[in-house]
Design an enzyme around this catalytic site. Structure first.
Site, PDB file in Angstrom:
ATOM      1  N   CYS A 410       0.792  -1.409  -0.094  1.00 27.47           N
ATOM      2  CA  CYS A 410       0.030   0.070  -0.051  1.00 27.47           C
ATOM      3  C   CYS A 410       0.966   1.448  -0.053  1.00 27.47           C
ATOM      4  O   CYS A 410       0.497   2.245   0.510  1.00 27.47           O
ATOM      5  CB  CYS A 410      -0.892  -0.033   1.240  1.00 27.47           C
ATOM      6  SG  CYS A 410      -2.385  -1.391   1.063  1.00 27.47           S
ATOM      7  N   ASN A 411       1.752   1.185  -0.738  1.00 31.11           N
ATOM      8  CA  ASN A 411       2.993   2.332  -1.018  1.00 31.11           C
ATOM      9  C   ASN A 411       3.368   2.531  -2.139  1.00 31.11           C
ATOM     10  O   ASN A 411       4.709   2.151  -2.282  1.00 31.11           O
ATOM     11  CB  ASN A 411       4.067   2.458   0.195  1.00 31.11           C
ATOM     12  CG  ASN A 411       4.698   3.734   0.370  1.00 31.11           C
ATOM     13  OD1 ASN A 411       4.882   4.296  -0.664  1.00 31.11           O
ATOM     14  ND2 ASN A 411       5.234   3.838   1.504  1.00 31.11           N
TER      15      ASN A 411
END
Length: 773
Positions: A410-411
């Protein structure tokens, strides 16, 4: 070499191990503490006993519940070394909800901007959708936050515009574990930004004369590090408690400084518990006096909040403070020590040829604990430098009882930075290839779309680290890819469903097919809407059925006429179209239609006589005009031609029915031109990608889909591969590079022949699994 020095005493470690005996009982090695840490057994037992002892109900009903919640609020402030004099505590669902609350309520004024760090969690990117009231949105690099902010002592212009700018960054990157120096908080608040970053939305303009506020995403950082809010004073701090305690989930917090509270605008919504009163018959209402009550809409998750008390108590009991070090300082030292040891061990993992097994992703190394936390991100590479997909690593790890994280975590911004992806590469991954967050689409043209991440908590042991190293050594230094894939396939039933789907894609696939209807001319590629192509007893249908001959009846090839590669074939509507620039000519595909009024001719291919039908004057004139040679004719094979070696039926190919090329081998050449252009130089019918360069040279037999093939041997190359198939230009480095990589031998690709003599309705399809037997 880094030696591991334990932070905890033997008795402390024994107590910790007893709290997490379920890991040993389940034969599990847990290495995803950046995702969530684990709860202690005594912690959840004490939390349950607390619920059994007390009547805990809606805080609007019961004063006891409100007292418990106030206790937790005080404990949160104490945990971060601050008081209610300086910070408000707003309970939220999680760090994401906290970030959303800031984005919705921050007052940018007329000229304020939103600045965010590239290496931020997806939730920070989501803030952009809630800050449309900002004048502009800018993306900052980590260097622009730390190295390019104005130096202490320099003076920022006195604010003259009614604008507040918000700068959001993570205290610790959840991808790599890199820690942004927290001195940047006060530096930016006092001096602003020297550069605003890359403008991506809104009005671009001067920003240095705004007041600057800091929103610190502390979710990853505070899980294993102390955050001292007396020393560093961000305006907003966002966190999730499950990252720290493992239990309970569903509760986070937004800490708001008194300065930050003044920058919040009037709310457009209020919920239960946030007002003193609201009239139904008019629009009049009055918000609560207490700041945190105005933003805690509805009934709080009071049972979860009460459960946090045992989280704080358990942490302080299991990892007690010493005279010199507080609990979180000790945890920080512990996880950093493990990460430092692992990084050193990973660097030492080498293939027999000396090539490194591991590609590490970090900025500052692991020497300085203030710059690097307990996270290690990496990818695995083969002895030829190719990447192993993180999906495969996830499967192998799971079968060894190791729980870790793969992907971009999630980055996406950190993924983009560490993997060196530009905008075009991002489009290729997410738009054209269709990757989505959380899937196992791990390699595109051999390049990784994510990484492997391991992260540590206070209950992680050196044994856990050694188990990971043992798995990497045994699976990637002591075995061949085919052995590893077979192991995964045999054990696939033990994997979770999401990884079972990944197992189906471990085998190489048929990526593309190409036929060359006219010998030595350009390819007609089977891709896109064309997924399948029929087989004949000579190979792929229409492959090398035509050839161009000169006035002496000799076959014309690119060795004599490089412009042949510019003749582009197109098969449609029962005709073969030939294109050269804007000019086009066509001949029928039906051999019966062709034979009706065609003269028979004889030519040679590889010293073998071949019978052919002349395709007529119109196409002959077209060829002569476009290629600038008189007397050219187009012939179509009409008689049977057999291999002199094994009597296999052949078209006008030089040696075998099919030529197979491995894209991994092409990548190893490392040419500057696009990879597809290099693949085209080798004029292969079948293109696969095994992930290992030159692995195809060891093949004996293989099947593609339902079709079995026998390997005839490697393709001995000539200088024809030096011709760029798009331009016709020659460049000698192709041949010289192959010679260097193959120790003087000019081998690239392999010849294969179909084993089954039954043609039936056999066909090959892009996406067919390639199985080496």
């Amino acid at each position: 070499m880094t030696l591991y020095s334990p932070e905890f005493s033997e008795s402390e470690q024994s107590k910790i191990d007893a709290e997490f005996s379920r890991l040993t009982e389940n034969k599990s090695v847990y290495l995803d503490h950046a995702g969530t840490t684990l709860y202690a057994e005594s912690q959840v037992k004490a939390a349950a006993e607390q619920l059994q002892r007390n009547v805990i109900c809606n805080p609007h009903t019961c004063r006891l519940t409100g007292d418990f919640v106030d206790q937790v609020r005080y404990k949160v402030l104490e945990f971060f070394n601050t008081t209610s004099e300086d910070y408000h505590v707003i309970f939220t669902a999680n760090a994401t909800a906290s970030l959303s609350l800031v984005a919705e309520n921050f007052d940018f004024g007329s000229f304020g901007n939103f600045h965010f760090c590239q290496e931020n969690h997806t939730s920070v990117l989501g803030m952009r959708e809630r800050v449309s009231h900002a004048k502009g949105i800018y993306m900052l690099t980590e260097r622009e936050i730390t190295g390019c902010s104005l130096q202490n002592g320099s003076s920022k212009e006195k604010p003259t515009d009614p604008g507040r700018s918000l700068v959001t960054f993570s205290a610790q990157c959840n991808f790599s574990g890199y820690k942004i120096p927290l001195d940047a908080i006060g530096n930016i608040q006092e001096n602003g930004l020297h550069t605003p970053g890359k403008h991506i939305w809104g009005t671009e303009g001067k920003t240095s004369n705004n007041d600057y506020y800091i929103c610190l995403d502390a979710a990853s950082f505070v899980a294993t590090n102390p955050l001292d809010l007396k020393r560093y004073r961000p305006d907003f701090v966002c966190l999730s408690f499950y990252k720290i305690f493992g239990y309970p989930t569903g509760v986070g917090a937004l800490l708001v400084s008194k300065r930050g509270a003044e920058a919040f605008r009037d709310r457009k919504f209020f919920g239960g518990g946030t007002i003193n009163y609201a009239y139904p018959h008019t629009m009049e209402y009055q918000l609560r006096e207490s700041f945190h009550q105005r933003y805690e809409d509805g009934t709080l998750p009071f049972l979860a909040i009460v459960g946090l008390l045992e989280g704080f108590r358990t942490l302080e009991r299991i990892v007690p403070k010493t005279k010199e070090l507080a609990t979180m300082e000790r945890i920080s030292r512990h996880v950093h020590g493990l990460a430092k040891y692992l990084e050193d061990q990973l660097k030492q993992l080498k293939h027999p040829n000396g090539e490194p097994l591991i590609q590490l992703y970090n900025k500052a190394g692991y020497q300085d604990r203030t710059r690097q936390g307990g996270i290690v991100a990496f990818n695995v590479r083969t002895d030829s430098g190719d990447y192993v997909g993180f999906g495969e690593i996830a499967c192998v790890a799971a079968l060894h009882g190791i729980l870790l994280r793969t992907g971009c975590f999630c980055n996406i911004g950190a993924c983009q930075y560490y993997l060196g992806l530009d905008g075009d590469a991002m489009d290729a991954i997410y738009k054209r290839a269709g990757r989505i967050c959380g899937d196992y689409f791990d390699l595109i043209d051999g390049q990784p779309t994510g990484a492997v991440r391991v992260s540590f908590g206070y209950m992680t042991t050196i044994h856990d680290v050694e188990e990971l190293l043992k798995m990497l050594r045994s699976s990637y230094l002591a075995t061949k890819p085919q052995q590893r894939i077979l192991f995964i396939e045999e054990q696939a039933g033990q994997l979770p469903p999401v990884l079972q789907k990944r197992v189906q894609n471990l085998r190489p696939k048929l990526l593309q097919m190409a036929i060359f209807p006219v010998k030595s001319c350009a390819a007609f590629k089977i891709e896109g809407y064309l997924k399948s192509w029929p087989l004949t007893d000579q190979g792929l249908k229409y492959d090398r059925e035509w050839m161009i001959v000169d006035m002496n009846g000799m076959a014309l090839t690119q060795k004599r006429c490089t412009e042949l590669c510019l003749i582009r074939p197109l098969i449609k509507n029962d005709v073969l179209e030939l294109h050269f620039g804007d000019s086009c000519v066509s001949v029928p595909l039906s051999l019966e239609d062709q034979a009706a009024d065609s003269a028979k001719c004889v030519s040679k291919v590889c010293r073998q006589p071949v019978e052919g039908l002349d395709c007529g004057e119109r196409v002959a004139e077209w060829l002569s005009t476009n290629l600038g040679q008189d007397g050219l004719r187009l012939l179509r094979q009409s008689g049977q031609r057999n291999s002199s070696k094994d009597q296999q039926k052949l078209s006008l190919v030089n040696q075998a029915q099919f030529l197979l090329v491995n894209r991994s081998s092409v990548r190893s050449l490392q040419f500057e031109e696009p990879l597809d252009d290099t693949v085209d130089r080798f004029r292969a019918n079948i293109i696969i990608d095994t992930g290992l360069a030159f692995e195809e040279l060891s093949f004996k037999q293989l099947s593609i889909g339902k079709v079995q093939f026998q390997v005839q041997g490697p393709c001995q190359r000539c200088d024809m591969i030096c011709i760029n198939q798009k331009t016709g230009e020659r460049s000698p480095e192709t041949l010289t590079t192959i010679s260097r990589l193959q120790s003087g031998r000019m081998r690239f690709g392999i010849y294969i022949t179909r084993i089954s003599k039954d043609t039936g309705d056999l066909q090959l399809s892009c996406g067919d699994t390639v199985l080496v037997e």
